[in-house]
Motif scaffolding. Structure first.
Motif, short mmCIF file in Angstrom:
data_model
loop_
_atom_site.label_atom_id
_atom_site.label_comp_id
_atom_site.label_asym_id
_atom_site.label_seq_id
_atom_site.Cartn_x
_atom_site.Cartn_y
_atom_site.Cartn_z
N PRO A 186 0.81 -1.23 0.00
CA PRO A 186 0.00 0.00 0.00
C PRO A 186 0.84 1.27 0.00
O PRO A 186 0.49 2.26 -0.66
CB PRO A 186 -0.82 -0.12 1.29
CG PRO A 186 -0.89 -1.59 1.56
CD PRO A 186 0.43 -2.13 1.11
N SER A 190 0.85 3.89 -3.10
CA SER A 190 0.54 5.30 -2.82
C SER A 190 1.62 6.21 -3.39
O SER A 190 1.32 7.26 -3.97
CB SER A 190 0.41 5.52 -1.31
OG SER A 190 -0.64 4.75 -0.77
N ALA A 193 1.18 6.36 -7.11
CA ALA A 193 -0.01 7.16 -7.45
C ALA A 193 0.32 8.65 -7.36
O ALA A 193 -0.09 9.44 -8.23
CB ALA A 193 -1.16 6.81 -6.51
#
Length: 316
Positions: A186, A190, A193
């Motif tokens: 994650p 992130s 992104a």
């Protein structure tokens, strides 16, 4: 070819890949280390889960995560190995590969200290001397350069703590590493992104760079698989000695390929570390041989106890 020889070749292959990996990460030095780590996490997870799926072992991940204690241990292991990877990648990108190699030379001695104070393992006087020489090497380098070799210490300590946590996780290496990557995934996604959302993402801009980032998956998986195969076939003392090939190749990459500075203070510190590792290795080999002899003697005695007539029949 014997199983032992296969294991030694697998171990050498793993160490060569690890040792020459600075050449790979240097080619990605124009990207932030956290972004490179995020891609390493993503593509490693894709590859490992694909392998587990093909082997029908995905269910083992769910079983391995049974209980909050194991979840916590996996989270801690993930934090340690991710930190280790980040500082390793960063050290190469900023021209401190020499410090990275020093960290992996120091690691076995850090592991010895963790074993002594964390698990109550006994240390021979020679091993204490080796630890003392390693501490002296760090002190010399700190005095000479005016700053502690923080990258070396972080790499050695995080990898040592990672190994300590793994001792409490009776899970196969592939399943364990996949779960550890999953915990950091994650964070990595992130990061990607954010990078791509601001138009700064590396992937997709240049075909060569994109291919290199995808390669981080096999580059992570292959040596781990080779190491796993070696550990099943080769005595641990031999595995420990062959592992020094990894930092040695990193050191050669730093000095011979990248042209990093190797000052007098570096020479003294590395000399002390190499002397410490020589003492440690000799002591470890002697302990391994002694334990084997004891095991063989115990086997022979137990065989005679089970069949006392054999001794009598051998007498004239």
């Amino acid at each position: 070819m014997t199983e032992t020889r296969k294991g030694m070749l697998a171990m050498i292959g793993a160490c060569v890949i690890w040792g020459l990996s600075p050449l790979y990460y240097k080619m990605l030095a124009h990207f932030p280390p956290l972004e490179v780590l995020a891609h390493r996490t993503l593509w490693s997870f894709v590859l490992f889960t694909a392998i587990l799926a093909l082997r029908g072992r995905l269910a083992e991940m769910r079983l391995a995560l049974s209980g909050w204690r194991r979840v916590g241990l996996f989270a801690l292991a993930s934090a340690m190995i991710s930190t280790n990877w980040f500082f390793y990648i960063m050290s190469i990108q900023i021209g401190h590969t020499t410090e990275a190699s020093l960290g992996y030379y120091i690691f076995p001695l850090v592991a010895v200290l963790i074993g002594r104070f964390g698990f109550g393992e006994h240390l021979a006087p020679v091993q204490w001397l080796a630890v003392g020489l390693a501490a002296l090497a760090v002190g010399v380098l700190t005095w000479g350069l005016g700053v502690a070799p923080w990258i070396s210490l972080i790499l050695a300590v995080t990898f040592g703590l990672y190994g300590a946590v793994k001792k409490h996780l009776p899970v196969g290496p592939m399943v364990s590493v996949t779960i550890e990557i999953l915990f950091f995934l994650p964070v990595g996604l992130s990061m990607l992104a954010i990078q791509h959302g601001t138009g700064q993402g590396a992937f997709g801009r240049e075909a060569w760079d994109s291919a290199l980032l995808i390669l981080s998956g096999p580059l992570t998986a292959t040596p781990l698989l080779l190491f796993s195969a070696a550990a099943r076939r080769v005595p641990m003392a031999t595995v420990g000695l062959l592992q020094y090939l990894n930092p040695t190749l990193q050191f050669l990459c730093a000095v011979a390929v990248f042209g990093e500075a190797f000052t007098l203070w570096h020479q003294i510190a590395f000399g002390l570390i190499w002397a410490a590792l020589a003492l440690f290795s000799v002591s470890a080999l002697r302990q391994d041989r002694a334990s084997r002899r004891a095991a063989m003697a115990a086997t022979g005695v137990s065989a005679q106890v089970r069949n006392p007539a054999s001794e009598a029949s051998a007498k004239p």
